[in-house]
Design a protein around this motif. Structure first.
Motif, short mmCIF file in Angstrom:
data_model
loop_
_atom_site.label_atom_id
_atom_site.label_comp_id
_atom_site.label_asym_id
_atom_site.label_seq_id
_atom_site.Cartn_x
_atom_site.Cartn_y
_atom_site.Cartn_z
N ASP A 70 0.82 -1.21 0.00
CA ASP A 70 0.00 0.00 0.00
C ASP A 70 0.85 1.26 0.00
N LEU A 71 0.31 2.30 -0.61
CA LEU A 71 0.93 3.62 -0.56
C LEU A 71 0.80 4.19 0.85
N GLY A 72 1.82 4.92 1.28
CA GLY A 72 1.79 5.53 2.61
C GLY A 72 2.35 6.94 2.58
N LEU A 73 2.06 7.68 3.65
CA LEU A 73 2.63 9.02 3.82
C LEU A 73 2.77 9.25 5.32
N TRP A 74 3.86 8.71 5.88
CA TRP A 74 4.02 8.78 7.33
C TRP A 74 5.42 9.20 7.77
N ASP A 75 6.35 9.37 6.82
CA ASP A 75 7.70 9.79 7.21
C ASP A 75 8.34 10.54 6.04
N ASP A 76 9.57 10.97 6.24
CA ASP A 76 10.23 11.77 5.20
C ASP A 76 10.46 10.97 3.92
N ALA A 77 10.72 9.67 4.05
CA ALA A 77 10.99 8.85 2.86
C ALA A 77 9.74 8.71 2.00
N ALA A 163 -1.87 14.72 7.06
CA ALA A 163 -2.51 15.88 6.44
C ALA A 163 -1.52 17.03 6.29
N ARG A 164 -0.65 17.22 7.29
CA ARG A 164 0.35 18.27 7.19
C ARG A 164 1.35 17.97 6.07
N ARG A 165 1.74 16.71 5.95
CA ARG A 165 2.65 16.33 4.85
C ARG A 165 1.95 16.54 3.50
N ALA A 166 0.68 16.19 3.41
CA ALA A 166 -0.06 16.39 2.16
C ALA A 166 -0.12 17.86 1.79
N ARG A 168 2.14 20.12 2.54
CA ARG A 168 3.47 20.50 2.04
C ARG A 168 3.67 20.03 0.61
N LEU A 169 3.06 18.92 0.25
CA LEU A 169 3.19 18.38 -1.10
C LEU A 169 2.32 19.13 -2.11
N GLY A 170 1.49 20.03 -1.64
CA GLY A 170 0.64 20.79 -2.54
C GLY A 170 -0.64 20.07 -2.93
N ILE A 171 -1.05 19.06 -2.17
CA ILE A 171 -2.31 18.36 -2.43
C ILE A 171 -3.46 19.36 -2.32
N ASP A 172 -4.38 19.30 -3.30
CA ASP A 172 -5.46 20.29 -3.37
C ASP A 172 -6.62 20.01 -2.42
N GLY A 173 -6.81 18.75 -2.05
CA GLY A 173 -7.90 18.40 -1.15
C GLY A 173 -7.64 17.05 -0.52
N GLU A 215 -11.80 16.21 12.61
CA GLU A 215 -11.42 17.50 13.19
C GLU A 215 -9.91 17.70 13.16
N ALA A 216 -9.16 16.64 13.48
CA ALA A 216 -7.70 16.73 13.49
C ALA A 216 -7.16 16.99 12.08
N VAL A 217 -7.73 16.32 11.08
CA VAL A 217 -7.30 16.55 9.70
C VAL A 217 -7.67 17.94 9.24
N ARG A 218 -8.88 18.36 9.54
CA ARG A 218 -9.33 19.69 9.12
C ARG A 218 -8.44 20.78 9.74
N ALA A 219 -8.07 20.60 10.99
CA ALA A 219 -7.22 21.60 11.65
C ALA A 219 -5.81 21.59 11.09
N ALA A 220 -5.33 20.44 10.60
CA ALA A 220 -3.95 20.32 10.12
C ALA A 220 -3.79 20.75 8.67
N PHE A 221 -4.88 20.84 7.93
CA PHE A 221 -4.82 21.13 6.50
C PHE A 221 -5.19 22.60 6.30
N PRO A 222 -4.57 23.29 5.33
CA PRO A 222 -4.85 24.72 5.14
C PRO A 222 -6.36 25.01 5.01
N ALA A 223 -6.80 26.06 5.68
CA ALA A 223 -8.23 26.36 5.77
C ALA A 223 -8.87 26.61 4.42
N GLU A 224 -8.08 27.10 3.45
CA GLU A 224 -8.66 27.42 2.15
C GLU A 224 -8.83 26.19 1.26
N ARG A 225 -8.24 25.06 1.66
CA ARG A 225 -8.34 23.84 0.85
C ARG A 225 -9.41 22.91 1.43
N PRO A 226 -10.15 22.20 0.57
CA PRO A 226 -11.29 21.40 1.06
C PRO A 226 -10.88 20.06 1.65
#
Length: 370
Positions: A70-77, A163-166, A168-173, A215-226
């Motif tokens: 599976d794809l993951g997003l949990w560390d710098d690698a 969500a914070r890593r996403a 930084r990666l420029g994920i739109d939503g 709530e944790a994801v919403r707070a960690a992701f930029p407010a202007e992005r859905p």
């Protein structure tokens, strides 16, 4: 005018049409890291004509993976690997890219589908599973570990960190995965959640942890992005989760800033009896949209452009989420636009592809003559 190809805003993100590529697990990562397969796969889908492409269920922790691939997003690698893939995709397409965040719960540590998909015991390279209650997905499987308060806090923070890593990666939503029998769905369904504490029993309690994660994801992701969510609107079992509970859940999420709900169904038990057919999940989406007013995506055996157009035109959903249909026809959006007399943007390398009878298909095409 076709409504399938009309724009729709989700916070600051305006999609040019109502076609969304649904997240589809590829089981092609290496220790959670995106590979060349993801660059080719997502690059193709980003040229499909869809308004938004959703990256497959992306695990927030190693033990949250459905399979070892599976794809993951949990560390710098894992972040660096996905950055390379996204860089390649962004170089050739401006299509919006969302990401689905998930944790498999008791359905983790499984073989990839083409190797049988069964649970991998720790002695054979698998790992311990976690769930709301110590109830296995299938009879005969080892029971998962019931999450304690520390485990709940660990996973909740993992969703936020991803969500914070996403961001930084420029994920739109972001789409939070609370469907198909995975961890957050396991908390919602009385079939899999038999806790006796504040996270089990009454509907309010079963919703508690998924709401905390959102709530944790919403707070960690930029407010202007859905931020949206995918739910299973029905367990297809009389004693399970249903549309009425889904409406209550989406209503609570709306109060917490939900931007869309992607409506699917099933996955909590092998005993489910799904009544398959074209548009079989549309009534669920229509009921949730009517009751909550939340922008609604619907998936499931939607294969034809006019079928999709009718769903949007009838107000049954705001978006159609196409999965297998996009794999079978990676230019589904182009062909839908041609069938409905609409247009889509395409890279100049492909402008000559439009048939003569659809010479206006590509809205951004400019041809010079000499």
């Amino acid at each position: 005018m076709t409504l399938l190809f009309s724009p729709k805003a989700l916070r600051s993100l305006t999609l040019p049409n109502r076609i969304v590529v649904a997240p589809m697990c590829q089981y092609s990562a290496e220790e959670g890291r995106a590979t060349s397969w993801h660059s080719v796969h997502l690059g193709s889908l980003a040229l499909s004509g869809a308004g938004m492409v959703t990256i497959e269920a992306t695990a927030v922790t190693p033990d949250g993976r459905i399979t070892p691939r599976d794809l993951g997003l949990w560390d710098d690698a894992t972040e660096a690997a996905l950055a390379r893939t996204l860089g390649a995709v962004r170089e050739v397409s401006k299509t919006a890219i969302a990401m689905q965040l998930g944790h498999a719960g008791r359905k983790a540590s499984s073989h990839v589908p083409w190797e049988g998909g069964q649970l991998i015991p720790p002695a054979e390279g698998g790992w311990a599973n976690f769930a709301p209650s110590a109830l296995p997905q299938k009879e005969g499987e080892a029971a998962p570990v019931a999450l304690d308060e520390a485990g709940l806090a660990r996973i909740r923070e993992a969703f936020a960190a991803t969500a914070r890593r996403a961001a930084r990666l420029g994920i739109d939503g972001i789409e939070v995965h609370a469907a198909h029998g995975y961890l957050l769905h396991q908390f919602l369904s009385p079939i899999s959640n038999q806790r006796q504490d504040a996270y089990g029993g009454a509907l309010e309690n079963r919703m508690r942890f998924p709401l905390e994660v959102f709530e944790a994801v919403r707070a960690a992701f930029p407010a202007e992005r859905p931020v949206g969510i995918r739910i299973s609107a029905s367990d297809w079992l009389p004693e399970g989760w249903d549309v009425e509970q889904s409406i209550a859940f989406v209503t609570a999420l709306k109060q917490r800033g939900l931007d869309w709900v992607s409506v699917s169904s099933g996955g909590i038990s092998p005993r489910q009896q799904i009544k398959l057919g074209p548009n079989y999940q549309v009534p669920f989406a229509q009921a949730i949209k009517a009751a909550t007013g939340v922008a609604t995506m619907v998936a499931g055996l939607i294969t034809e452009p006019r079928q999709a157009e009718e769903i949007i035109a009838a107000g049954q959903a705001d978006f159609v989420a196409i999965a297998r249909g996009m794999l079978f026809d990676p230019r589904w959006g182009w062909h839908a636009a041609a069938a409905l007399g609409a247009s889509v943007a395409a890279p100049p390398q492909y402008w000559r592809a439009a048939p003569h009878e659809h010479k206006e298909l590509f809205s951004n095409a400019v041809f010079g003559t000499r």
